[in-house]
Design a protein around this motif. Structure first.
Motif, PDB file in Angstrom:
ATOM      1  N   PRO A  54       0.699  -1.612   0.015  1.00 47.03           N
ATOM      2  CA  PRO A  54       0.152  -0.277  -0.091  1.00 47.03           C
ATOM      3  C   PRO A  54       0.988   1.523   0.145  1.00 47.03           C
ATOM      4  O   PRO A  54       2.187   1.171   0.712  1.00 47.03           O
ATOM      5  N   ALA A  55       0.872   1.893  -0.554  1.00 52.66           N
ATOM      6  CA  ALA A  55       0.908   3.489  -0.582  1.00 52.66           C
ATOM      7  C   ALA A  55       1.146   4.101   0.687  1.00 52.66           C
ATOM      8  O   ALA A  55       2.556   5.035   1.057  1.00 52.66           O
ATOM      9  N   GLU A  56       0.210   3.897   1.312  1.00 52.20           N
ATOM     10  CA  GLU A  56       0.752   4.458   2.872  1.00 52.20           C
ATOM     11  C   GLU A  56       1.948   4.106   3.502  1.00 52.20           C
ATOM     12  O   GLU A  56       2.113   4.660   4.872  1.00 52.20           O
ATOM     13  N   ILE A  57       2.738   3.385   3.544  1.00 51.95           N
ATOM     14  CA  ILE A  57       3.543   2.442   3.571  1.00 51.95           C
ATOM     15  C   ILE A  57       4.725   3.763   4.429  1.00 51.95           C
ATOM     16  O   ILE A  57       5.981   3.607   4.486  1.00 51.95           O
ATOM     17  N   SER A  58       4.759   4.740   3.085  1.00 54.39           N
ATOM     18  CA  SER A  58       4.864   6.073   3.071  1.00 54.39           C
ATOM     19  C   SER A  58       4.866   6.639   4.855  1.00 54.39           C
ATOM     20  O   SER A  58       6.405   7.364   5.091  1.00 54.39           O
ATOM     21  N   LEU A  59       4.041   5.896   5.669  1.00 53.57           N
ATOM     22  CA  LEU A  59       3.917   6.909   6.510  1.00 53.57           C
ATOM     23  C   LEU A  59       4.710   5.913   7.654  1.00 53.57           C
ATOM     24  O   LEU A  59       4.847   6.306   8.723  1.00 53.57           O
ATOM     25  N   LEU A  60       5.015   4.830   7.544  1.00 53.45           N
ATOM     26  CA  LEU A  60       6.248   4.058   8.555  1.00 53.45           C
ATOM     27  C   LEU A  60       7.979   5.008   8.628  1.00 53.45           C
ATOM     28  O   LEU A  60       8.988   4.573   8.045  1.00 53.45           O
ATOM     29  N   LYS A  61       7.703   5.839   9.000  1.00 56.61           N
ATOM     30  CA  LYS A  61       9.082   7.063   8.712  1.00 56.61           C
ATOM     31  C   LYS A  61      10.255   6.339   9.784  1.00 56.61           C
ATOM     32  O   LYS A  61      11.248   6.574   9.358  1.00 56.61           O
ATOM     33  N   LYS A  62       9.945   5.789  10.761  1.00 60.54           N
ATOM     34  CA  LYS A  62      11.178   4.564  11.673  1.00 60.54           C
ATOM     35  C   LYS A  62      11.507   3.637  10.960  1.00 60.54           C
ATOM     36  O   LYS A  62      12.156   2.920  11.293  1.00 60.54           O
ATOM     37  N   LEU A  63      10.768   2.697   9.989  1.00 59.23           N
ATOM     38  CA  LEU A  63      11.380   1.930   9.102  1.00 59.23           C
ATOM     39  C   LEU A  63      12.697   1.402   9.315  1.00 59.23           C
ATOM     40  O   LEU A  63      12.621   2.456   8.645  1.00 59.23           O
ATOM     41  N   ARG A  64      13.529  -0.288   9.626  1.00 61.23           N
ATOM     42  CA  ARG A  64      15.031   0.233   9.799  1.00 61.23           C
ATOM     43  C   ARG A  64      14.545  -0.847   8.907  1.00 61.23           C
ATOM     44  O   ARG A  64      15.675  -0.886   7.961  1.00 61.23           O
ATOM     45  N   VAL A  65      12.909  -2.164   8.493  1.00 57.99           N
ATOM     46  CA  VAL A  65      13.552  -3.403   7.946  1.00 57.99           C
ATOM     47  C   VAL A  65      12.309  -3.904   7.120  1.00 57.99           C
ATOM     48  O   VAL A  65      11.777  -3.431   8.629  1.00 57.99           O
ATOM     49  N   LEU A  66      13.030  -4.033   6.198  1.00 56.68           N
ATOM     50  CA  LEU A  66      11.359  -4.731   5.533  1.00 56.68           C
ATOM     51  C   LEU A  66      11.619  -5.633   4.854  1.00 56.68           C
ATOM     52  O   LEU A  66      12.556  -5.305   3.859  1.00 56.68           O
ATOM     53  N   PHE A  67      10.933  -6.788   5.021  1.00 56.87           N
ATOM     54  CA  PHE A  67      11.494  -8.276   4.423  1.00 56.87           C
ATOM     55  C   PHE A  67       9.908  -8.177   4.037  1.00 56.87           C
ATOM     56  O   PHE A  67       8.679  -8.489   4.566  1.00 56.87           O
ATOM     57  N   ALA A  68      10.158  -8.299   2.218  1.00 57.81           N
ATOM     58  CA  ALA A  68       8.659  -8.853   1.905  1.00 57.81           C
ATOM     59  C   ALA A  68       9.237  -9.302   0.651  1.00 57.81           C
ATOM     60  O   ALA A  68       8.628 -10.246  -0.422  1.00 57.81           O
ATOM     61  N   CYS A  69      10.317 -10.418   0.589  1.00 63.78           N
ATOM     62  CA  CYS A  69      10.352 -11.850  -0.214  1.00 63.78           C
ATOM     63  C   CYS A  69       9.542 -13.035  -0.480  1.00 63.78           C
ATOM     64  O   CYS A  69       8.565 -13.250   0.836  1.00 63.78           O
ATOM     65  N   ARG A  70       9.460 -13.719  -1.585  1.00 66.12           N
ATOM     66  CA  ARG A  70       8.759 -14.759  -1.740  1.00 66.12           C
ATOM     67  C   ARG A  70       7.336 -13.926  -1.472  1.00 66.12           C
ATOM     68  O   ARG A  70       6.586 -14.617  -0.806  1.00 66.12           O
ATOM     69  N   ASN A  71       7.049 -13.521  -2.390  1.00 70.85           N
ATOM     70  CA  ASN A  71       5.394 -12.706  -2.454  1.00 70.85           C
ATOM     71  C   ASN A  71       5.464 -12.376  -4.190  1.00 70.85           C
ATOM     72  O   ASN A  71       6.122 -13.836  -4.714  1.00 70.85           O
ATOM     73  N   ARG A  72       4.489 -11.947  -4.359  1.00 69.05           N
ATOM     74  CA  ARG A  72       3.727 -11.472  -5.953  1.00 69.05           C
ATOM     75  C   ARG A  72       4.118 -10.497  -6.244  1.00 69.05           C
ATOM     76  O   ARG A  72       3.646 -10.182  -7.180  1.00 69.05           O
ATOM     77  N   LEU A  73       5.587  -9.672  -5.541  1.00 68.59           N
ATOM     78  CA  LEU A  73       5.023  -8.212  -5.898  1.00 68.59           C
ATOM     79  C   LEU A  73       5.862  -7.987  -7.715  1.00 68.59           C
ATOM     80  O   LEU A  73       6.648  -8.862  -8.081  1.00 68.59           O
ATOM     81  N   SER A  74       5.774  -7.384  -8.097  1.00 67.37           N
ATOM     82  CA  SER A  74       5.969  -6.841  -9.666  1.00 67.37           C
ATOM     83  C   SER A  74       6.248  -5.538  -9.969  1.00 67.37           C
ATOM     84  O   SER A  74       6.434  -5.501 -10.725  1.00 67.37           O
ATOM     85  N   GLU A  75       6.085  -5.120  -8.529  1.00 70.46           N
ATOM     86  CA  GLU A  75       6.488  -3.453  -9.080  1.00 70.46           C
ATOM     87  C   GLU A  75       6.748  -2.854  -7.647  1.00 70.46           C
ATOM     88  O   GLU A  75       6.360  -3.558  -6.985  1.00 70.46           O
ATOM     89  N   VAL A  76       7.161  -1.812  -7.342  1.00 70.99           N
ATOM     90  CA  VAL A  76       7.043  -1.232  -5.979  1.00 70.99           C
ATOM     91  C   VAL A  76       7.034  -0.113  -6.308  1.00 70.99           C
ATOM     92  O   VAL A  76       7.265   0.959  -6.430  1.00 70.99           O
ATOM     93  N   PRO A  77       6.106   0.211  -4.498  1.00 67.81           N
ATOM     94  CA  PRO A  77       5.480   1.702  -4.951  1.00 67.81           C
ATOM     95  C   PRO A  77       6.346   3.034  -5.001  1.00 67.81           C
ATOM     96  O   PRO A  77       7.232   2.975  -3.779  1.00 67.81           O
ATOM     97  N   GLU A  78       6.827   3.663  -5.018  1.00 63.86           N
ATOM     98  CA  GLU A  78       6.959   4.869  -5.131  1.00 63.86           C
ATOM     99  C   GLU A  78       7.746   5.691  -3.735  1.00 63.86           C
ATOM    100  O   GLU A  78       8.350   5.693  -3.204  1.00 63.86           O
ATOM    101  N   GLU A  79       6.118   5.200  -3.082  1.00 58.62           N
ATOM    102  CA  GLU A  79       6.132   5.754  -2.018  1.00 58.62           C
ATOM    103  C   GLU A  79       7.056   5.392  -0.348  1.00 58.62           C
ATOM    104  O   GLU A  79       7.177   6.057   0.266  1.00 58.62           O
ATOM    105  N   LEU A  80       7.661   4.148  -1.088  1.00 59.62           N
ATOM    106  CA  LEU A  80       8.867   3.684  -0.429  1.00 59.62           C
ATOM    107  C   LEU A  80      10.223   4.166  -0.032  1.00 59.62           C
ATOM    108  O   LEU A  80      10.343   4.321   0.982  1.00 59.62           O
ATOM    109  N   GLY A  81      10.026   5.379  -1.322  1.00 59.03           N
ATOM    110  CA  GLY A  81      11.223   6.278  -0.767  1.00 59.03           C
ATOM    111  C   GLY A  81      11.289   7.456   0.044  1.00 59.03           C
ATOM    112  O   GLY A  81      11.969   7.523   0.171  1.00 59.03           O
ATOM    113  N   SER A  82      10.100   7.004   0.634  1.00 64.66           N
ATOM    114  CA  SER A  82       9.884   8.550   1.964  1.00 64.66           C
ATOM    115  C   SER A  82      10.390   7.155   3.184  1.00 64.66           C
ATOM    116  O   SER A  82      10.536   7.842   3.943  1.00 64.66           O
TER     117      SER A  82
END
Length: 300
Positions: free
Chosen positions: A112-140
């Motif tokens: 979800p685009a709202e992942i951009s609100l997780l400003k303190k996030l230091r570790v994200l594991f999203a492996c072994r899914n069906r992602l075809s793209e990554v949201p631009e909002e993750l850059g926040s």
């Protein structure tokens, strides 16, 4: 939470919370007291682990998350791995104290685009899914230090991720990437870059911009040649180019003094190169080890 009885009780409480959410939805009543009660039942499963408020809902066959979960704004570590989740709601952004988010082993086709609100996030594991793209909002999420998107269907990354200057480990292995995303070359803090088993044919000259990189893994691609600039990356301790289409190596490769030796096991420090269609005399020289190769390449 150590015994069988505790684990059974925890599962029942979580199932009850989920059932409550469903019954509330079907009845159409906005029962705030009930909502708080369900959230409290989930909260009882939280622990303090290394000083972090932690909740694990791993391996519970969840096909959706209980809506009450998003009330627990104090959560710092959330483990949703090895479930059956196909999506995450925008409410994910409410957990703005999250430091670690584990989504490994689900059926997520997007974040979800709202992942951009997780400003303190230091570790994200999203492996072994069906992602075809990554949201631009993750850059926040500029505090990210570790990002794993391995074993998905990703073909590239948005340019917004160039802002991730704190990122030290990036795993993009087992995807459908044909060239290293341009934004990666702006991630100056990278120490570990894993791109194995993609569709790479080249490595751009900009690779030398990753001045802190110690581990570069690009095995299992279709790379035909290595750029000369790669040889100026003095921090490299592990370079894995096994199982590519290399026939030769740059003359400047002897400058990679920290590689130290030819390596065999996947994560051993050193140079992994022997599984390539190398031409003579390089192929023969390598039989004497890395020092023999470097002596051959050094100008007289």
């Amino acid at each position: 939470m150590g015994g069988k009885q505790s684990r059974s009780s925890s599962s029942k409480e979580l199932n009850d919370a989920g059932s409550l959410g469903q019954s509330r939805k079907s009845s159409g009543r906005d029962d705030q007291a009930g909502l708080s009660s369900a959230a409290e039942r989930i909260r009882r499963n939280t622990t303090v682990h290394f000083g972090y408020s932690t909740l694990s809902l791993a391996m519970r066959a969840l096909d959706q998350t209980p809506s009450e979960l998003w009330e627990l704004r104090e959560l710092q570590k959330l483990n949703l791995s090895m479930n059956c989740l196909c999506s995450l709601p925008p409410a994910l952004g409410a957990l703005d104290n999250l430091v670690i988010l584990n989504l490994w082993g689900n059926n997520l086709s997007s974040l979800p685009a709202e992942i951009s609100l997780l400003k303190k996030l230091r570790v994200l594991f999203a492996c072994r899914n069906r992602l075809s793209e990554v949201p631009e909002e993750l850059g926040s999420c500029t505090c990210l230090e570790v990002l794993s998107l391995a074993n998905n269907q990703i073909t590239g990354l948005p340019g917004s991720l160039a802002a991730m200057h704190n990122l030290t480990k990036l795993n993009l292995s087992h995807n459908r990437i044909t060239h290293i995303p341009t934004c990666v070359y702006s991630m100056k803090g990278l120490v570990f870059l894993h791109l194995a088993c993609n569709r790479l044919e080249t490595i751009a000259d900009q690779i030398q911009d990753l001045v802190n990189l110690k581990i570069l893994i690009v095995e299992g691609n279709s790379i035909h040649s290595l750029p000369k600039t790669l040889c100026f990356m003095e921090s490299l301790e592990l370079l894995n180019v096994d199982f590519n289409d290399l026939q030769n190596v740059p003359m400047e490769m002897y400058l990679l003094s920290r590689l130290g030796r030819l390596a065999c096991h996947p994560m051993d420090k050193g140079l992994h190169i022997i599984h390539n269609p190398l031409l003579k005399p390089i192929q023969e020289v390598l039989q004497g080890g890395l020092s023999a190769l470097y002596n051959y390449l050094k100008p007289t």
